[in-house]
Enzyme design. Structure first.
Site, PDB file in Angstrom:
ATOM      1  N   ASP A   1       6.228   2.095   6.303  1.00 49.07           N
ATOM      2  CA  ASP A   1       4.959   1.370   6.233  1.00 49.07           C
ATOM      3  C   ASP A   1       4.005   2.189   5.363  1.00 49.07           C
ATOM      4  O   ASP A   1       3.399   3.133   5.838  1.00 49.07           O
ATOM      5  CB  ASP A   1       4.405   1.182   7.646  1.00 49.07           C
ATOM      6  CG  ASP A   1       3.011   0.590   7.681  1.00 49.07           C
ATOM      7  OD1 ASP A   1       2.593  -0.022   6.688  1.00 49.07           O
ATOM      8  OD2 ASP A   1       2.332   0.761   8.721  1.00 49.07           O
TER       9      ASP A   1
ATOM     10  N   HIS B   1       4.566   3.188  12.823  1.00 49.35           N
ATOM     11  CA  HIS B   1       3.625   4.305  12.975  1.00 49.35           C
ATOM     12  C   HIS B   1       4.228   5.469  13.753  1.00 49.35           C
ATOM     13  O   HIS B   1       3.511   6.376  14.188  1.00 49.35           O
ATOM     14  CB  HIS B   1       2.304   3.848  13.605  1.00 49.35           C
ATOM     15  CG  HIS B   1       1.417   3.119  12.643  1.00 49.35           C
ATOM     16  ND1 HIS B   1       0.053   3.010  12.821  1.00 49.35           N
ATOM     17  CD2 HIS B   1       1.686   2.480  11.488  1.00 49.35           C
ATOM     18  CE1 HIS B   1      -0.468   2.316  11.819  1.00 49.35           C
ATOM     19  NE2 HIS B   1       0.522   1.983  10.998  1.00 49.35           N
TER      20      HIS B   1
ATOM     21  N   ASP C   1       4.305  -6.121   3.416  1.00 51.19           N
ATOM     22  CA  ASP C   1       4.099  -5.034   4.374  1.00 51.19           C
ATOM     23  C   ASP C   1       5.149  -5.179   5.463  1.00 51.19           C
ATOM     24  O   ASP C   1       5.802  -6.217   5.590  1.00 51.19           O
ATOM     25  CB  ASP C   1       2.679  -5.100   4.940  1.00 51.19           C
ATOM     26  CG  ASP C   1       2.135  -3.737   5.339  1.00 51.19           C
ATOM     27  OD1 ASP C   1       2.950  -2.855   5.679  1.00 51.19           O
ATOM     28  OD2 ASP C   1       0.902  -3.556   5.323  1.00 51.19           O
TER      29      ASP C   1
ATOM     30  N   HIS D   1       0.823  -1.220   0.000  1.00 52.08           N
ATOM     31  CA  HIS D   1       0.000   0.000   0.000  1.00 52.08           C
ATOM     32  C   HIS D   1       0.847   1.255   0.000  1.00 52.08           C
ATOM     33  O   HIS D   1       1.897   1.330   0.646  1.00 52.08           O
ATOM     34  CB  HIS D   1      -0.991   0.007   1.163  1.00 52.08           C
ATOM     35  CG  HIS D   1      -0.389   0.092   2.536  1.00 52.08           C
ATOM     36  ND1 HIS D   1      -0.187   1.287   3.185  1.00 52.08           N
ATOM     37  CD2 HIS D   1       0.017  -0.867   3.390  1.00 52.08           C
ATOM     38  CE1 HIS D   1       0.317   1.060   4.392  1.00 52.08           C
ATOM     39  NE2 HIS D   1       0.464  -0.241   4.535  1.00 52.08           N
TER      40      HIS D   1
ATOM     41  N   GLU E   1      -5.309   1.109   2.659  1.00 52.67           N
ATOM     42  CA  GLU E   1      -4.951   0.058   3.612  1.00 52.67           C
ATOM     43  C   GLU E   1      -4.974   0.546   5.048  1.00 52.67           C
ATOM     44  O   GLU E   1      -5.407  -0.170   5.955  1.00 52.67           O
ATOM     45  CB  GLU E   1      -3.562  -0.502   3.272  1.00 52.67           C
ATOM     46  CG  GLU E   1      -3.219  -1.804   3.982  1.00 52.67           C
ATOM     47  CD  GLU E   1      -2.640  -1.636   5.377  1.00 52.67           C
ATOM     48  OE1 GLU E   1      -2.526  -2.640   6.099  1.00 52.67           O
ATOM     49  OE2 GLU E   1      -2.301  -0.480   5.762  1.00 52.67           O
ATOM     50  N   GLU E   2      -4.508   1.772   5.273  1.00 58.85           N
ATOM     51  CA  GLU E   2      -4.389   2.271   6.648  1.00 58.85           C
ATOM     52  C   GLU E   2      -5.740   2.463   7.341  1.00 58.85           C
ATOM     53  O   GLU E   2      -5.788   2.656   8.553  1.00 58.85           O
ATOM     54  CB  GLU E   2      -3.604   3.589   6.673  1.00 58.85           C
ATOM     55  CG  GLU E   2      -2.120   3.441   6.346  1.00 58.85           C
ATOM     56  CD  GLU E   2      -1.320   2.713   7.415  1.00 58.85           C
ATOM     57  OE1 GLU E   2      -1.917   2.255   8.421  1.00 58.85           O
ATOM     58  OE2 GLU E   2      -0.097   2.580   7.242  1.00 58.85           O
TER      59      GLU E   2
END
Length: 340
Positions: free
Chosen positions: A183, A317, A237, A66, A217-218
């Site tokens: 990510d 994150h 991922d 993603h 995706e998130e």
């Protein structure tokens, strides 16, 4: 060299703002790159990019990564000209205090600013060091002469405008790539590097391949719908690093189970077998707070087998970091899988 290409491409896309739902520019960039490599592409209605690779057999497998990232959105404009915000996806909000950002208006005007606590000055606020850093206690300080709400709206800024966080991408002499949003833009770079390797070395995959670059995706529905002819889907991922986990910044992660449940036993076993045969640094882990595009595809009712691999990424994150070794191990495992 493969190492130079993957870092260069990752750096380019990391510096294209693409919080979830605002991915047109980065998708167009990836699309142009793979078309220049000689691949056919397509799009679905939600803006996911499809890349088609012909194989030796009729079976079709999918690889997905993603390109959407975490971000923020203007929730409201305060009377003093500050912007209140809400999160897009799940950033670790306390890590945003003091970060630079860009506000993107509906007219594509871009204004810079800084994400701050509502108690930003140690010489003024007793709570400056202790206040909880959450969206409700923070704001955007615009780099414009704004003294009230009217000054801000005159710039064209409104509720619902995206706020992109500066990734601060850096590649070190010791081989670390550190940046927000590894990510999952690092995995996108790995997939495009795989495409380049296939083309330059005249490698024909064992099966037809559709690579999916997803844009939601998130928020949980990136690849909820996929082409019907895909029989197995592999999410590329990030691998997580932390307590009770085997993965490091030098490994390719093979995930056996995440919050959506176990991945296909046969596919996971195949990745382990290939990693051993290739002498790759790898780790098998379980991620209880993790979901992938394969999770979304399975919940969407697609009749597929699923797997999950990716480079080990520290501080997910937040301000993330991975090493060239993890990147190389991931690319080599993908290439081995495609030829198996």
């Amino acid at each position: 060299m493969m190492e130079n290409y993957v870092i260069d491409f990752a750096t380019k896309i990391l510096n294209i703002d693409s919080p979830t739902g605002y991915c047109k520019e980065v998708i167009e960039f990836v699309k142009n790159e793979v078309e220049q490599l000689g691949y056919r592409t397509g799009m679905n209605n939600k803006g996911n990019l499809y890349i088609y690779v012909d194989g030796k057999n009729d079976k079709t497998i999918g690889l997905c990564a993603h390109v959407d990232t975490l971000g923020l959105m203007v929730r409201s404009i305060r009377d003093n000209g500050e912007l209140a915000f809400t999160n897009v996806g799940g950033p670790i909000v306390p890590t945003l205090d003091g970060e630079y950002c860009r506000v993107i208006t509906r007219e594509n005007k871009i204004y810079t600013g800084t994400i701050l606590s509502n108690y930003p000055a140690a010489h003024v606020y007793e709570e400056s060091k202790t206040a909880i850093r959450k969206c409700e206690n923070m704001h955007i300080r615009l780099d414009e002469v704004v003294k009230n709400k009217e000054d801000v709206t005159a710039l064209g800024i409104d509720n619902g405008d995206y706020i992109a966080i500066d990734p601060k991408t850096t590649y070190t002499n010791s081989g670390f790539l550190k940046s927000r949003f590894l990510d999952d833009k690092l995995s996108v770079a790995c997939l495009v590097t795989v495409l380049k390797e296939l083309k330059e070395k005249n490698i024909v995959p064992a099966n037809n391949v559709i690579m999916i670059i997803s844009t939601y995706e998130e928020v949980g529905h990136g690849s909820a719908s996929i082409p019907e002819n895909i029989s197995e889907l592999i999410a590329v991922d990030m691998g997580c690093i932390g307590d009770d986990l085997a993965c490091s910044e030098y490994d390719v992660s093979i995930c056996a189970k995440d919050s959506s449940g176990p991945y296909d036993y046969g596919i996971t076993s195949k990745f382990i077998e290939l990693a051993k045969a290739k002498g790759l640094n790898y780790a098998v882990d379980i991620y209880p707070f993790y979901g992938s595009d394969v999770s979304a595809a399975l919940r969407g009712g697609n009749d597929i087998k699923g797997g999950l691999i990716g480079p080990g990424v520290h501080a997910s994150h937040g301000m993330e970091r991975s090493h060239q070794q993890a990147i190389n191990n991931t690319i080599e495992l993908i290439l081995a899988y495609l030829q198996a």
